[in-house]
Design an enzyme around this catalytic site. Structure first.
Site, PDB file in Angstrom:
ATOM      1  N   ASP A 221       0.883  -1.115   0.125  1.00  0.00           N
ATOM      2  CA  ASP A 221      -0.085  -0.013  -0.065  1.00  0.00           C
ATOM      3  C   ASP A 221       0.736   1.335   0.125  1.00  0.00           C
ATOM      4  O   ASP A 221       1.982   1.073   0.400  1.00  0.00           O
ATOM      5  CB  ASP A 221      -0.905   0.099   1.281  1.00  0.00           C
ATOM      6  CG  ASP A 221      -2.036   0.960   0.919  1.00  0.00           C
ATOM      7  OD1 ASP A 221      -2.442   1.369  -0.143  1.00  0.00           O
ATOM      8  OD2 ASP A 221      -2.941   1.131   2.005  1.00  0.00           O
TER       9      ASP A 221
ATOM     10  N   ASP B  73      -5.054  -2.892  -2.365  1.00  0.00           N
ATOM     11  CA  ASP B  73      -6.398  -2.140  -2.472  1.00  0.00           C
ATOM     12  C   ASP B  73      -6.493  -0.989  -3.511  1.00  0.00           C
ATOM     13  O   ASP B  73      -7.413  -0.255  -3.719  1.00  0.00           O
ATOM     14  CB  ASP B  73      -7.208  -1.645  -1.141  1.00  0.00           C
ATOM     15  CG  ASP B  73      -6.033  -0.574  -0.589  1.00  0.00           C
ATOM     16  OD1 ASP B  73      -5.613   0.438  -1.297  1.00  0.00           O
ATOM     17  OD2 ASP B  73      -5.544  -0.873   0.713  1.00  0.00           O
TER      18      ASP B  73
ATOM     19  N   ASP C  74      -1.184  -1.018   5.038  1.00  0.00           N
ATOM     20  CA  ASP C  74      -1.663   0.207   5.411  1.00  0.00           C
ATOM     21  C   ASP C  74      -1.217   0.922   6.509  1.00  0.00           C
ATOM     22  O   ASP C  74      -0.514   1.930   6.659  1.00  0.00           O
ATOM     23  CB  ASP C  74      -3.155   0.287   5.320  1.00  0.00           C
ATOM     24  CG  ASP C  74      -3.716   1.683   5.732  1.00  0.00           C
ATOM     25  OD1 ASP C  74      -3.872   2.799   4.930  1.00  0.00           O
ATOM     26  OD2 ASP C  74      -4.378   1.782   6.824  1.00  0.00           O
TER      27      ASP C  74
ATOM     28  N   HIS D  65     -12.940 -32.734   7.014  1.00  0.00           N
ATOM     29  CA  HIS D  65     -14.016 -32.507   6.353  1.00  0.00           C
ATOM     30  C   HIS D  65     -15.014 -31.442   7.585  1.00  0.00           C
ATOM     31  O   HIS D  65     -14.735 -31.650   8.420  1.00  0.00           O
ATOM     32  CB  HIS D  65     -14.729 -33.726   5.937  1.00  0.00           C
ATOM     33  CG  HIS D  65     -15.340 -34.483   7.182  1.00  0.00           C
ATOM     34  ND1 HIS D  65     -16.236 -34.521   8.068  1.00  0.00           N
ATOM     35  CD2 HIS D  65     -14.415 -35.457   7.492  1.00  0.00           C
ATOM     36  CE1 HIS D  65     -15.991 -35.583   8.933  1.00  0.00           C
ATOM     37  NE2 HIS D  65     -15.427 -36.388   8.557  1.00  0.00           N
TER      38      HIS D  65
ATOM     39  N   GLU E 174     -11.199 -42.624   5.495  1.00  0.00           N
ATOM     40  CA  GLU E 174     -10.890 -42.876   6.826  1.00  0.00           C
ATOM     41  C   GLU E 174     -10.779 -44.240   7.147  1.00  0.00           C
ATOM     42  O   GLU E 174     -11.152 -45.142   6.319  1.00  0.00           O
ATOM     43  CB  GLU E 174     -12.126 -42.149   7.529  1.00  0.00           C
ATOM     44  CG  GLU E 174     -12.291 -42.565   9.168  1.00  0.00           C
ATOM     45  CD  GLU E 174     -11.049 -41.652   9.676  1.00  0.00           C
ATOM     46  OE1 GLU E 174      -9.909 -42.626   9.666  1.00  0.00           O
ATOM     47  OE2 GLU E 174     -11.098 -40.617  10.438  1.00  0.00           O
TER      48      GLU E 174
END
Length: 420
Positions: A9, A75, A124, A223, A299
């Protein structure tokens, strides 16, 4: 190939006016900040300061690893669109800056993404620190790393984790004698922190030495929740194969957003079970990738214990459960899969995928036992360590595998994407 995220930035208090820039380089797999740069540059426009921040971030990334891939996030819509080639550069002050930025890494190794200002707070802040320093006639210098103080009573797990982080900041590992974990506390925080503290000062094989090349990095995603997860029931590959619950689908969505922000996953591989394929599908759709299914990531088969709670299994099959807890060769009641058999399958799958994805970052969407086994094997830990890890639904872990056979555990049971 290593992957970095550069956040940059720049700002001008007057446009043109007193200006400065800030940039931060982080490890794409772990989010760890690797380098910071900031400078007061005198009187300049916002756009020139933003380009100067981009240059500083790319140079810092190049100094860390000139062979890396870099994801730039800013940005500034102008800089992102111009560097992506979608907008022309007309201003004479910015043309040489853009040309210099393009020359730091070869074409194709840097990507650009626009992010809102609230997601660019690190860069920033650095830019504003540089401008504040310039206003005082000072030169910006990096902040000293903060050393977190342990909180909570002695032996508290969170206090132990804080003690480990403090020790890392002081450049030492936590002695095994320090009280970092109380009886009955969740072991993952304290033990994982102690492991990281020790690993940080361990053998040189854990570093990305140039002669080893870029590692294959496995980002391991458990999961999301199913209806059985909150009930803590055995749910392996030999049971009802439940799908995700509404909570599990939302967890997958949140993880997908977090991984999209990091922007480093290059492939998605999933276990064939419904809950992992559904989780992987949600994440892959957000990342714009396909899902490959690999049966080796399934699994463990828990035999007759499928669908039971631990207490129910202990009540119905006490001898079998006791044997299973004490012997990795023991199988669950009814001819399920032993931990030794699971480990053999997982090791074969790991070796195959490491070869196939050398130098790349791949998301493996799988289950508790496969993830714990990969972590155990990477650490060289004994089989009983499987019972000493806590692995939450939709949590992220990461392991990097190097060409010399060494492995580096970079992340364990991260649930931060699920928190607001």
């Amino acid at each position: 190939m290593r992957e970095f995220v550069v956040e940059a930035d720049g700002g001008s208090r007057g446009n043109p006016g007193p200006a400065g820039y800030g940039a931060a380089v982080s490890d794409a797999a772990t989010g760890e900040t690797l380098a910071e740069a900031a400078e007061f540059i005198g009187v300049a426009t916002n756009n020139v300061a933003e380009y100067r921040g981009l240059l500083a971030g790319l140079r810092a990334a190049h100094a860390l690893d000139p062979e890396a891939r870099v994801a730039v996030r800013m940005d500034s819509k102008l800089v992102v669109e111009q560097m992506s080639g979608r907008w022309k550069i007309k201003h004479p002050d910015m043309k040489p800056l853009a040309a210099e930025a393009r020359g730091i890494f070869p074409p194709g190794r840097v990507t650009y993404e626009w992010i809102p200002r609230e997601r660019n707070k690190h860069a920033d802040r650095l830019a504003n620190e540089a401008m504040d320093a310039g206003a005082k006639g000072d030169v910006w210098t990096p902040r000293a790393p903060a050393v977190p103080e342990p909180e909570g009573p002695p032996g508290d797990a969170r206090a132990g984790a804080a003690a480990a982080r403090a020790a890392l900041a002081r450049g030492r590992a936590v002695p095994a004698s320090e009280p970092v974990e109380p009886a009955g506390a969740a072991p993952s925080d304290a033990r994982a922190a102690r492991t990281v503290a020790s690993a940080t000062t361990s053998s040189p094989g854990w570093s990305a030495a140039p002669d080893l090349g870029a590692p294959a990095t496995f980002v391991l995603l458990r999961h999301g929740e199913t209806p059985l997860t909150p009930q803590k029931r055995f749910s392996g590959s030999g049971g009802s194969d439940p799908a995700l619950s509404a909570v599990g689908r939302e967890q997958a969505r949140l993880v997908a957003e977090a991984l999209a922000r990091r922007g480093t996953v290059q492939a998605v591989v999933a276990s064939p079970l419904a809950r992992t394929r559904e989780t992987a599908g949600i994440v892959a759709a957000r990342l714009g990738l396909d899902v490959r299914v690999d049966d080796g990531l399934r699994e463990t088969d828990f035999g007759a214990w499928e669908g039971l709670t631990f207490g129910e299994a202990r009540e119905r099959y006490p001898d079998d459960l006791t044997a299973w807890l004490g012997d990795p060769e023991a199988r669950p009641t009814g001819g399920g899969e032993s931990f030794a058999e699971t480990a053999e399958r997982i090791e074969e799958t790991r070796a195959r995928l490491v070869t196939e994805y050398a130098g790349r970052t791949v998301l493996l969407v799988t289950h508790v036992t496969p993830i714990k086994t990969l972590l155990r094997l990477a650490l060289g830990a004994p089989p009983e360590s499987l019972f000493r890890m806590e692995l939450s639904a939709a949590s992220l872990s990461a392991v990097a595998y190097y060409a010399d056979g060494n492995a580096s555990v970079r992340l364990f049971n991260d649930t931060s994407p699920l928190r607001p």
